[in-house]
Design an enzyme around this catalytic site. Structure first.
Site, short mmCIF file in Angstrom:
data_model
loop_
_atom_site.label_atom_id
_atom_site.label_comp_id
_atom_site.label_asym_id
_atom_site.label_seq_id
_atom_site.Cartn_x
_atom_site.Cartn_y
_atom_site.Cartn_z
N GLU A 110 103.30 -58.21 -10.17
CA GLU A 110 102.65 -57.37 -9.16
C GLU A 110 101.21 -57.82 -8.98
O GLU A 110 100.68 -58.56 -9.80
CB GLU A 110 102.60 -55.91 -9.65
CG GLU A 110 103.88 -55.18 -9.50
CD GLU A 110 103.82 -53.81 -10.17
OE1 GLU A 110 102.71 -53.28 -10.38
OE2 GLU A 110 104.90 -53.29 -10.47
N LYS A 112 97.22 -57.06 -9.10
CA LYS A 112 96.35 -56.17 -9.85
C LYS A 112 95.28 -55.67 -8.89
O LYS A 112 94.31 -56.35 -8.60
CB LYS A 112 95.73 -56.91 -11.04
CG LYS A 112 95.00 -55.97 -11.99
CD LYS A 112 94.64 -56.68 -13.27
CE LYS A 112 94.09 -55.75 -14.32
NZ LYS A 112 92.92 -55.00 -13.90
N ASP A 114 92.23 -53.87 -7.29
CA ASP A 114 90.90 -53.65 -7.88
C ASP A 114 90.35 -52.31 -7.37
O ASP A 114 89.66 -52.24 -6.36
CB ASP A 114 89.98 -54.80 -7.47
CG ASP A 114 88.80 -54.90 -8.41
OD1 ASP A 114 88.79 -54.18 -9.42
OD2 ASP A 114 87.88 -55.69 -8.11
N TYR A 221 102.19 -47.80 -9.14
CA TYR A 221 102.76 -48.85 -9.99
C TYR A 221 103.50 -48.37 -11.24
O TYR A 221 103.81 -49.19 -12.11
CB TYR A 221 101.71 -49.89 -10.36
CG TYR A 221 100.45 -49.35 -11.01
CD1 TYR A 221 100.50 -48.68 -12.22
CD2 TYR A 221 99.21 -49.54 -10.40
CE1 TYR A 221 99.34 -48.20 -12.82
CE2 TYR A 221 98.05 -49.08 -10.99
CZ TYR A 221 98.12 -48.40 -12.19
OH TYR A 221 96.99 -47.94 -12.77
N LYS A 312 93.95 -62.46 -15.07
CA LYS A 312 92.78 -62.25 -14.21
C LYS A 312 92.38 -63.55 -13.54
O LYS A 312 92.26 -64.58 -14.22
CB LYS A 312 91.60 -61.74 -15.04
CG LYS A 312 91.87 -60.42 -15.73
CD LYS A 312 91.38 -59.25 -14.93
CE LYS A 312 90.06 -58.82 -15.48
NZ LYS A 312 89.56 -57.59 -14.92
N CYS A 406 56.44 -59.22 7.23
CA CYS A 406 57.74 -59.22 7.91
C CYS A 406 57.89 -60.48 8.78
O CYS A 406 57.00 -60.79 9.57
CB CYS A 406 57.84 -57.96 8.78
SG CYS A 406 59.32 -57.94 9.79
N CYS A 409 57.80 -59.33 12.61
CA CYS A 409 56.67 -58.69 13.30
C CYS A 409 55.35 -58.85 12.54
O CYS A 409 54.34 -58.28 12.93
CB CYS A 409 56.97 -57.22 13.56
SG CYS A 409 56.98 -56.24 12.04
N CYS A 424 60.04 -53.39 5.82
CA CYS A 424 59.02 -53.52 6.84
C CYS A 424 58.80 -52.11 7.39
O CYS A 424 59.73 -51.51 7.91
CB CYS A 424 59.49 -54.45 7.96
SG CYS A 424 58.45 -54.29 9.42
N CYS A 430 59.02 -53.34 15.37
CA CYS A 430 59.67 -54.50 14.74
C CYS A 430 61.02 -54.71 15.43
O CYS A 430 61.87 -53.82 15.40
CB CYS A 430 59.83 -54.22 13.25
SG CYS A 430 60.66 -55.55 12.38
S1 IVH Z 1 100.17 -51.11 -14.96
C1 IVH Z 1 100.11 -49.44 -19.37
N1 IVH Z 1 99.98 -52.29 -12.66
O1 IVH Z 1 94.62 -52.23 -14.22
C2 IVH Z 1 99.36 -50.10 -18.29
N2 IVH Z 1 97.98 -51.54 -13.67
O2 IVH Z 1 93.80 -52.44 -17.46
C3 IVH Z 1 99.75 -49.59 -17.00
N3 IVH Z 1 95.97 -51.92 -12.32
O3 IVH Z 1 93.65 -49.18 -15.40
C4 IVH Z 1 99.03 -50.23 -15.90
N4 IVH Z 1 96.97 -52.87 -10.62
O4 IVH Z 1 94.34 -49.14 -13.03
C5 IVH Z 1 99.30 -51.71 -13.66
N5 IVH Z 1 100.00 -53.33 -10.59
C6 IVH Z 1 99.33 -52.74 -11.57
C7 IVH Z 1 97.93 -52.57 -11.53
C8 IVH Z 1 97.28 -51.96 -12.61
C9 IVH Z 1 95.82 -52.48 -11.10
C10 IVH Z 1 94.86 -51.40 -13.14
C11 IVH Z 1 95.12 -50.06 -13.73
C12 IVH Z 1 94.66 -50.09 -15.15
C13 IVH Z 1 94.13 -51.48 -15.30
C14 IVH Z 1 94.72 -52.06 -16.57
#
Ligand code: IVH
Length: 667
Positions: A110, A112, A114, A221, A312, A406, A409, A424, A430
């Site tokens: 999946e 991740k 942010d 998720y 990551k 500036c 101006c 400024c 300006c």
């Molecule tokens: S599973 C037991 N799936 O990443 C862990 N986490 O350090 C369950 N996050 O705080 C998390 N995308 O907020 C999972 N597809 C994804 C995710 C995800 C982002 C975040 C989540 C968690 C951090 C994990």
């Protein structure tokens, strides 16, 4: 009509359209029709509060205030993932699993996301509570705010378990983030630095209206509960979709099942390149073992599950030459240093410029012209310089100095105490600041002047035709038609837009003139509180802060604005031009209440008690102090005392609501 049933019908209908629009991106009705349905429901709920539900789609617009977020213990601890930064670590993780599990293992990959983790509990299909991760053991109850996120269902559909928790990530889609920053720029508020932190900040707003207005989103998720109707992760996500949640789909390649490490690597490589095309930010990939049985066999370490791992992405970093530092003046006068770089490829785009934020940043990096610098595209959308390869610095290199005046101006710059940014202070002449003020004035939410955009403002300004917003109202056809690329039709359109803007309400005019910290909501409150510009201009500090939502900072800013003679002149010119500078009072008078005696008691939402009393008299009725057998009606608001209620009931006096009263006077 059975009111309860009608409210339920509208609720179901609105929930369905909301899901079609936000989750499926496949609406069946127009926004207008949706608003009509919503208004109908709002009206019914107001008239029959006994049927109004905590989970009504009307809650999506926000309005609930959370003074303090309660701490809540998680039913299932909210763990984090172990992170890895290299493909080798993923391979090792896969091999460890292979060793301890005899049967073949399926993985689900999946994105991740942010953002901020959230756990949402549902009971019998109804959203009960939403809690942030906190320290993993306990988090904060942010239910009111989460209810305003349109992709999170308030009521589930289909065959859902009675009692479960679903977890996911709340994030700021890039488009919503940019729109919010654009609005903040126009309101003179500092812009948010990155989507993740501002999503987290937004979720902790006390006023859920703020959350509703920002356009946050949520992808789910994981599902937690006893006796769940599936035995693997992928199925759980697919089931959640049927119940109404927004989940990653295989067609979008947001989720992917594989039985090999090679498959995992393909997914990683695909998104490492494509992630720039996503409508939201991700900081990596998450890989999970699909089968619940194998998951429980693998178990957990103290902090994270052994059955999942995060890969990551490395913040992409390149090295290039700093050719020059220039300084940009924003619409609010904020000075931003910009690094001009030798063009370099980074994250799918060619980068020629990077933000340097402020003077401290330049100092910290000890930047010299011609330096070989490291540029990264990390969490922030704009690339930034993270370091200097000092080994390559030429001995004669000149240190980058922040400017004193500036660049637009030549006014001497200031740096307010406790702030990192230089400004400024010349907001009157300006150029970028003046143009910014005009652009704010004509914007859709302000004076909504059709036919006039940033480019035309630029032309009008550079030709010296418009130096402030009042000059717009002196423009003639001959002046406008002379502008480059201006046809007769567009010239007429522009002038009509300017004339039409004279009908715009006082509150929007007040927002449009651009008093620092006076955004849309504050302008509304000020207009309501002071009724006209003269009263506002004369308002004492205490009177200002007595108005709802007006704090000291705003009060100071309003007073300062009217202390400046040029501002006062500008307002006078706008008044002469015919703009609205007072609240249009609707005179609500009739003979409808002739001979009737009223008692007003409690707190009301449309009018104050005194306003109601005036309305009673204007419509031929009489105010009496206390309830007696001669009283015809008691207008009962919230918090009306029980003794009064009982007395009225005993004497057979009719008790009516504020809405009933409005109907009586024929409004
Ligand atoms: S599973 C037991 N799936 O990443 C862990 N986490 O350090 C369950 N996050 O705080 C998390 N995308 O907020 C999972 N597809 C994804 C995710 C995800 C982002 C975040 C989540 C968690 C951090 C994990």
């Amino acid at each position: 009509m059975n009111i309860g049933a009608e409210i339920q019908r509208l609720t179901d209908e609105l929930n369905r359209h909301n899901h079609l629009y936000y989750v499926e991106s496949n609406p069946e009705i127009s926004d207008y029709d949706f608003d009509q349905l919503l208004q109908k429901l709002q009206q019914l709920e107001k008239e029959h509060p006994e049927f109004a539900s905590d989970l009504s789609p009307t809650k999506r617009v926000g309005g609930d205030i959370t003074k303090k977020f309660e701490t809540v213990k998680h039913r299932f601890p909210m763990l984090s993932l172990s992170n890895s930064y290299s493909e080798e670590e993923i391979i090792e993780w896969g091999n460890r699993i292979k060793k301890s599990i005899e049967t073949p293992v399926e993985y689900v990959c999946e994105l991740k996301y942010d953002g901020v983790a959230i756990g949402i509990s549902y009971l019998n299909g109804k959203l009960m509570r939403a809690v942030t991760r906190g320290d993993g053991v306990q988090g904060e109850d942010v239910t009111n705010n989460v209810k305003t996120i349109k992709t999170i269902p308030l009521q589930l559909k289909g065959d859902f378990p009675d009692d479960f928790e679903i977890r996911g990530e709340i994030f700021f889609p890039i488009k919503s983030f940019e729109k919010t920053n654009e609005e903040r720029r126009l309101n003179g508020e500092p812009e948010f630095a990155n989507p993740r932190n501002s999503a987290s900040g937004t979720l902790k707003s006390q006023d859920s209206k703020v959350v509703a207005s920002r356009g946050l989103d949520c992808l789910l998720y994981g599902i937690y509960g006893d006796d769940l109707p599936f035995d693997n992760h992928l199925e759980s996500v697919q089931k959640a979709k049927d119940w109404g949640f927004k989940v990653p789909t295989i067609t979008e390649k947001y989720i992917f099942k594989t039985d090999s490490i090679v498959g995992i690597m393909d997914f990683i490589h695909y998104w490492d390149i494509k992630r720039n095309e996503l409508p939201f930010e991700i900081d990596g990939i998450v890989i999970k073992v699909n089968s619940y049985e194998i998951q429980s066999e693998l178990g957990f370490t103290a902090k994270s599950p052994r059955w999942a791992i995060a890969y990551k992405f490395k913040a992409e970093r390149v090295e290039t030459i700093l050719e020059e530092v220039t300084f940009q003046v924003g619409r609010t006068g904020a000075i931003t240093p910009v690094a001009n770089l030798k063009a370099v490829h980074l994250g799918g785009t060619t980068v020629k410029r990077a933000s340097l934020h402020n003077a401290d940043q330049i100092e910290k990096l000890d930047l010299h012209i011609g330096d070989s610098v490291y540029v990264e595209k990390g969490g922030e959308i704009i690339p930034k310089i993270v370091g200097v390869n000092e080994g390559l610095r030429r001995s004669a290199a000149v240190k980058v100095e922040f400017i004193d005046v500036c660049p637009e101006c030549q006014t001497e710059l200031i740096r307010r105490e406790g702030e990192v940014q230089h400004f400024c202070p010349n907001e009157k002449t300006c150029p970028p600041q003046v143009k910014g003020k005009i652009e704010h004035f004509i914007a859709r939410k302000a004076m909504n002047i059709d036919g006039l955009g940033a480019e035309t403002v630029d032309l009008l300004f550079s030709k010296g035709l418009v130096k402030n917003v009042a000059d717009l109202y002196d423009l003639t056809f001959d002046q406008v038609i002379d502008l480059e690329r201006m046809a007769e039709k567009s010239a007429n359109n522009l002038l009509k837009g300017i004339v039409d803007s004279k009908q715009i309400s006082f509150e929007r005019v007040l927002f449009a003139v651009g008093i620092r910290f006076v955004g849309e909501t504050v302008a509304k409150q000020l207009a309501k509180g002071f009724k006209n510009i003269e009263a506002l201009a004369l308002a004492k500090f205490d009177e200002l802060v007595a108005v709802d939502e007006i704090g000291e900072k705003i009060a100071f800013s309003v007073q300062n604005y009217f202390l400046d003679e040029e501002n006062v002149n500008l307002i006078e010119r706008l008044q002469k031009a015919g703009l609205q500078f007072e609240v249009e009072e609707k005179v609500l008078s009739s003979e409808n209440l002739k001979g009737k005696n009223f008692v007003v008691s409690g707190v009301f939402s449309l009018f104050s008690r005194d306003e109601l009393k005036v309305l009673i008299e204007q419509n031929g009725g009489k105010n009496v102090g206390s309830i007696s057998s001669k009283t015809d009606y008691v207008i009962a608001g919230a918090n009306m005392g029980p003794a009064k209620l009982e007395k009225a009931t005993q004497l057979g006096v009719e008790i009516i609501s504020e809405d009933d009263f409005v109907r009586m006077i024929g409004q």
